[in-house]
Design an enzyme around this catalytic site. Structure first.
Site, short mmCIF file in Angstrom:
data_model
loop_
_atom_site.label_atom_id
_atom_site.label_comp_id
_atom_site.label_asym_id
_atom_site.label_seq_id
_atom_site.Cartn_x
_atom_site.Cartn_y
_atom_site.Cartn_z
N LYS A 32 9.36 -15.03 8.46
CA LYS A 32 7.94 -14.67 8.27
C LYS A 32 7.36 -14.06 9.54
O LYS A 32 6.18 -13.75 9.60
CB LYS A 32 7.13 -15.91 7.89
CG LYS A 32 7.48 -16.47 6.51
CD LYS A 32 6.53 -17.59 6.15
CE LYS A 32 7.07 -18.51 5.08
NZ LYS A 32 7.05 -17.93 3.75
N CYS A 59 4.15 -21.84 -4.62
CA CYS A 59 4.78 -23.12 -4.24
C CYS A 59 3.74 -24.16 -3.86
O CYS A 59 3.96 -24.99 -2.97
CB CYS A 59 5.77 -22.93 -3.09
SG CYS A 59 7.06 -21.78 -3.46
N HIS A 93 2.27 -26.81 0.92
CA HIS A 93 3.34 -26.06 0.25
C HIS A 93 4.36 -27.10 -0.25
O HIS A 93 4.52 -28.16 0.35
CB HIS A 93 3.99 -25.15 1.30
CG HIS A 93 5.03 -24.22 0.78
ND1 HIS A 93 6.33 -24.61 0.57
CD2 HIS A 93 4.98 -22.90 0.47
CE1 HIS A 93 7.02 -23.57 0.14
NE2 HIS A 93 6.23 -22.52 0.07
N GLN A 120 2.87 -20.58 8.35
CA GLN A 120 1.91 -19.47 8.27
C GLN A 120 1.09 -19.34 9.55
O GLN A 120 0.18 -18.49 9.61
CB GLN A 120 0.96 -19.67 7.07
CG GLN A 120 1.65 -19.70 5.72
CD GLN A 120 2.29 -18.37 5.33
OE1 GLN A 120 2.06 -17.33 5.94
NE2 GLN A 120 3.12 -18.40 4.31
N ASP A 139 3.35 -28.22 9.71
CA ASP A 139 4.01 -27.10 9.04
C ASP A 139 3.35 -25.82 9.58
O ASP A 139 2.23 -25.49 9.23
CB ASP A 139 3.81 -27.24 7.53
CG ASP A 139 4.31 -26.02 6.76
OD1 ASP A 139 4.69 -25.01 7.40
OD2 ASP A 139 4.31 -26.07 5.52
#
Ligand code: 7TS
Length: 411
Positions: free
Chosen positions: A231, A368, A128, A208, A205
């Site tokens: 999220k 993104c 991302h 998600q 990261d």
């Protein structure tokens, strides 16, 4: 087809906790399939925010009055809940930021400050922008080399490319655990081992991943792990940076000012203890507390169950998408809760617009991930993304809406 129950998640009852799911869009029931962008919020989180402002709104870590003490206790408790959620040792490992993007910038600025010209940073082609642009720009400013692990045909990280890129010259590896476009679940434990064998720091990261599967930072052994509250049923304006204690202790703060200090003299400043050293200024108090409440909600549902349910939903969606002629799907079979696709001959934005007219919210665009789009050879994809309150019935509505798109555009 109606099968909204799994053995352990009571989806019908979960849906009742989310007031927004009752609303209509263009006179159709809302089908919210844009969870990778942000999730909806349960009443429990919304009420906790309301209760705070009505009952104990105060600044934290300063005022010796009842409201200040209540707010401080709740804010600190939220750090502990987040630590427990990802199996960190202590609340001291948990820095609250604005979002994943700020968490990754904090790490990028601090870790690259100590590097010398020619040192290497390794990321991947599927990152991302928030795990891409900070490293790219800092590499340019500081004369560092940025390298990219390639993806294979399926959309997984290429094993050879991992080994080729992470070498003795590597100082930092920063990889997403789950791709927000392809859904790929990356082998973080193995990559971390390779990074550490080469004396490089491992940054993950988790934007998600943390909302969708059990996370154990001790098992992953990554040095830093970043994710966003919004999220995972929490409010916007709060993100998390987990870091190993000795590393956070040795790092320079990213922001200077009030709250992050122990003592300030005209000559110099002593910084506060962890994690407050990294939380300069009045922090995101209710956002942090709200994230704690969201975590209570997810714990109650069970993260294993959430992960299992995600898998059912995404597998069902993929199965149904494959039935439609002219639909290309991106990413591997085994995946997180996202399905990116294109309908032959129709721009993803047009797909999204017709779906919206049917009450179905998905995202279309580059997500993104412009470099990844160029690797895939497309300008954009349409993307449906799922969470614990979605149902197979909603996926059926989504599929029927795609048939309508094809009709509207005559393909
Ligand atoms: N990393 C990944 C893998 C993401 O998917 C996102 C947000 C971020 C970082 C940044 O998170 P933020 O909270 O700092 O914005 N991804 C998306 C998306 O896929 N659609 O909207 C935002």
């Amino acid at each position: 087809m109606l099968h909204t129950q799994t053995k352990s998640l009571d989806v019908e009852s979960i849906r009742k906790d989310f007031p927004i799911l009752q609303r209509k869009v263009h006179n159709k029931p809302l089908v919210y399939l844009d969870n990778a962008a942000t999730s909806q919020k349960p009443g429990q989180v919304i009420e906790a925010i309301d209760f705070y402002y009505k009952n104990y709104n105060a600044n934290v870590h300063r005022s010796i009055h009842q409201l200040g003490e209540e707010a401080t206790a709740k804010f600190e408790e939220a750090h502990q809940k987040i630590a427990d959620f990802i199996n960190a040792d202590s609340y001291q490992n948990i820095v609250l930021t604005k979002n994943t993007t700020e968490s990754l910038n904090l790490v990028a600025y601090s870790l690259t400050a100590g590097l010398k010209k020619g040192d290497e940073i390794v990321i991947s082609q599927m990152e991302h922008h928030s795990n891409f642009v900070p490293w790219q720009q800092l590499a340019k400013q500081r004369g560092l080399k940025l390298k990219f692990i390639k993806i294979d045909e399926e959309g997984k990280l290429d094993e050879e490319s991992i080994k080729e890129n992470i070498t003795k010259n590597t100082k930092i590896v920063s990889i997403t655990q789950v791709s927000n476009v392809l859904g790929t679940i990356n082998p973080i434990e193995e990559i971390t081992k390779i990074a550490h064998e080469n004396n490089a720091f491992m940054v993950v990261d988790g934007a998600q991943a943390a909302p969708h599967m059990p996370i154990d930072v001790k098992k992953l052994d990554a040095d830093f792990y970043a994710f966003s509250g919004h999220k995972m049923l929490g409010p916007t304006g709060v993100g998390v940076l987990y870091g190993k204690k000795e590393l956070l202790e040795s790092m320079q703060p990213f922001l200077y000012g009030g709250e992050m200090i122990r003592e300030v003299r005209f000559e110099d400043t002593k910084f506060n203890e962890l994690p407050w050293k990294f939380e300069a200024g009045t922090p995101n108090i209710i956002e942090g507390i709200g994230l704690g409440v969201a975590i209570d909600y997810l714990n109650e549902a069970g993260m294993k169950q959430v992960h299992e349910r995600d898998k059912e939903l995404v597998e069902y969606a993929m199965e149904r998408l494959k039935e439609i002629k002219g639909v290309a799907i991106y990413g591997p079979k085994e995946r997180g809760a996202v399905a990116s696709f294109n309908v032959h001959g129709i721009h993803a934005h047009d797909v999204s617009q017709v779906l919206d007219s049917e009450g179905v919210a998905i995202r279309a665009g580059h997500h993104c991930c412009m470099p990844l789009m160029s690797v895939l050879g497309v300008a954009a994809t349409a993307r449906a993304s799922f969470y614990l309150y979605n149902t197979e019935q909603e996926i059926d509505t989504f599929i029927n809406a795609i048939h309508k798109v094809k009709k509207v555009f005559g393909v």
